[in-house]
Design an enzyme around this catalytic site. Structure first.
Site, mmCIF file in Angstrom:
data_model
loop_
_atom_site.group_PDB
_atom_site.id
_atom_site.type_symbol
_atom_site.label_atom_id
_atom_site.label_comp_id
_atom_site.label_asym_id
_atom_site.label_seq_id
_atom_site.Cartn_x
_atom_site.Cartn_y
_atom_site.Cartn_z
ATOM 1 N N ASN A 8 0.871 -1.173 0.000
ATOM 2 C CA ASN A 8 0.000 0.000 0.000
ATOM 3 C C ASN A 8 0.908 1.224 0.000
ATOM 4 O O ASN A 8 1.536 1.526 1.006
ATOM 5 C CB ASN A 8 -0.885 -0.023 1.255
ATOM 6 N N LYS A 10 0.122 4.276 -0.150
ATOM 7 C CA LYS A 10 -0.459 5.463 0.499
ATOM 8 C C LYS A 10 -0.236 6.687 -0.402
ATOM 9 O O LYS A 10 -0.290 6.547 -1.623
ATOM 10 C CB LYS A 10 0.119 5.631 1.906
ATOM 11 N N HIS A 88 -9.252 1.448 5.383
ATOM 12 C CA HIS A 88 -7.942 1.635 6.019
ATOM 13 C C HIS A 88 -8.097 2.613 7.190
ATOM 14 O O HIS A 88 -8.834 3.594 7.105
ATOM 15 C CB HIS A 88 -6.925 2.159 5.009
ATOM 16 N N GLU A 90 -6.320 4.925 8.205
ATOM 17 C CA GLU A 90 -5.995 6.320 7.894
ATOM 18 C C GLU A 90 -7.187 7.021 7.244
ATOM 19 O O GLU A 90 -7.380 8.223 7.423
ATOM 20 C CB GLU A 90 -4.737 6.376 7.007
ATOM 21 N N GLU A 156 -4.979 -4.869 10.795
ATOM 22 C CA GLU A 156 -3.936 -3.854 10.948
ATOM 23 C C GLU A 156 -4.145 -3.115 12.269
ATOM 24 O O GLU A 156 -4.941 -2.153 12.329
ATOM 25 C CB GLU A 156 -3.989 -2.835 9.797
ATOM 26 N N GLY A 162 3.246 2.134 10.880
ATOM 27 C CA GLY A 162 4.257 3.184 10.759
ATOM 28 C C GLY A 162 5.026 3.470 12.035
ATOM 29 O O GLY A 162 5.719 4.484 12.124
ATOM 30 N N SER A 201 3.872 -2.201 10.219
ATOM 31 C CA SER A 201 5.325 -2.282 10.446
ATOM 32 C C SER A 201 5.939 -3.605 9.991
ATOM 33 O O SER A 201 6.873 -4.112 10.615
ATOM 34 C CB SER A 201 5.658 -2.016 11.918
HETATM 35 P P1 13P Z 1 3.448 0.370 7.516
HETATM 36 O O1 13P Z 1 3.900 -0.940 6.912
HETATM 37 O O2 13P Z 1 4.182 1.562 6.995
HETATM 38 O O3 13P Z 1 3.418 0.277 9.018
HETATM 39 O O4 13P Z 1 1.927 0.586 7.049
HETATM 40 C C1 13P Z 1 1.028 -0.463 7.187
HETATM 41 C C2 13P Z 1 -0.224 -0.121 6.504
HETATM 42 O O5 13P Z 1 -0.962 0.741 6.931
HETATM 43 C C3 13P Z 1 -0.528 -0.834 5.256
HETATM 44 O O6 13P Z 1 -1.837 -0.595 4.837
#
Ligand code: 13P
Length: 239
Positions: A8, A10, A88, A90, A156, A162, A201
């Site tokens: 992903n 982002k 997601h 976010e 997740e 992150g 992560s």
């Molecule tokens: P990270 O791997 O950067 O922690 O992000 C995970 C994520 O949100 C994937 O959708």
């Protein structure tokens, strides 16, 4: 089922970064999917030449209409995308998306012929309060689409995204088992066929142990998916 390694991107990636997707596609690695930003989907589909499945990071619940700035699942499919991520954390945080919104998007994605990766996960405060299973149950109850076909769940934990932090492997196993139980109770036997990914992560250093956990069918990777070297190193750890 061979593990699925989903990147992903982002809000990352400009035209020059298409070379990373071309390198992933040229590597011969199997089971690698990438969700670049909308702006790169068209080019990503072309350079991946079917070797890497390309998807969207979100879609609107409606097929078309007066929704300035939004992208429908039908538009993603029209570009040659094969999947879409919905729910997601976010987007739940930044755009106020509710479980009902996520369910509508999942339905729209499936209706457009896309595979749907539906994200759920608890916050740090919820985990500390012992509410992880209750949160997962509530999110699944509110957001699962009608159909278990073309559905993938991504677990997740919000606090693991992150941050460099991941749950213990026992905690990952417990969460996946809880999700599986809900899926089979909800869908019946079809619930066994729904793949469950872990995200948060994931790196080349920890992917092998995470992919070895019971009922972890793959990983959803953010930061470590931005280069072919890193994502292919993760793919190489798959059992
Ligand atoms: P990270 O791997 O950067 O922690 O992000 C995970 C994520 O949100 C994937 O959708």
């Amino acid at each position: 089922m061979p593990a699925l390694i989903v990147g992903n991107w982002k809000m990352n990636g400009l035209g020059e970064d298409i070379a990373e997707i071309a390198a992933m596609a040229g590597s011969g690695a199997r089971g690698v999917w990438i969700a670049p930003p909308f702006t790169l989907i068209d080019r990503a589909v072309i350079v991946s030449a079917g070797a890497v499945k390309i998807g969207g990071q979100d879609c609107h619940a409606n097929a078309k209409g007066a929704h300035t700035g939004c992208v429908s699942a039908a538009m993603l499919a029209d570009l040659g995308a094969g999947f879409v991520i919905v729910g997601h954390s976010e987007r739940r945080r930044d755009n106020g998306e509710t479980d009902a919104d996520v369910r509508a998007k999942a339905q729209a994605g499936q209706a457009a012929g896309l595979e749907v990766i539906l994200c759920i996960g608890e916050t740090r405060a919820q985990r500390d309060a012992g509410q992880t299973n209750a949160v997962l149950t509530s999110q699944l109850s509110g957001s699962l689409p009608d159909d278990a076909e073309a559905l993938i769940i991504a677990y997740e934990p919000v606090w693991a995204i992150g941050t460099g932090l991941i749950p213990t492997l026992d905690d990952v196993a417990a969460a996946h088992a809880h999700i599986r139980q809900h899926l089979t109770a909800h869908f019946g036997p079809a619930g066994h066929g729904v793949r469950i990914l872990y995200g948060g992560s994931v790196t080349p250093a920890n992917a092998g142990e995470l992919l070895g956990v019971a009922d972890v069918g793959g990983v959803l990777v953010g930061g470590a998916s931005l280069t072919a070297a890193s994502l292919l190193a993760i793919a190489a750890t798959a059992p």
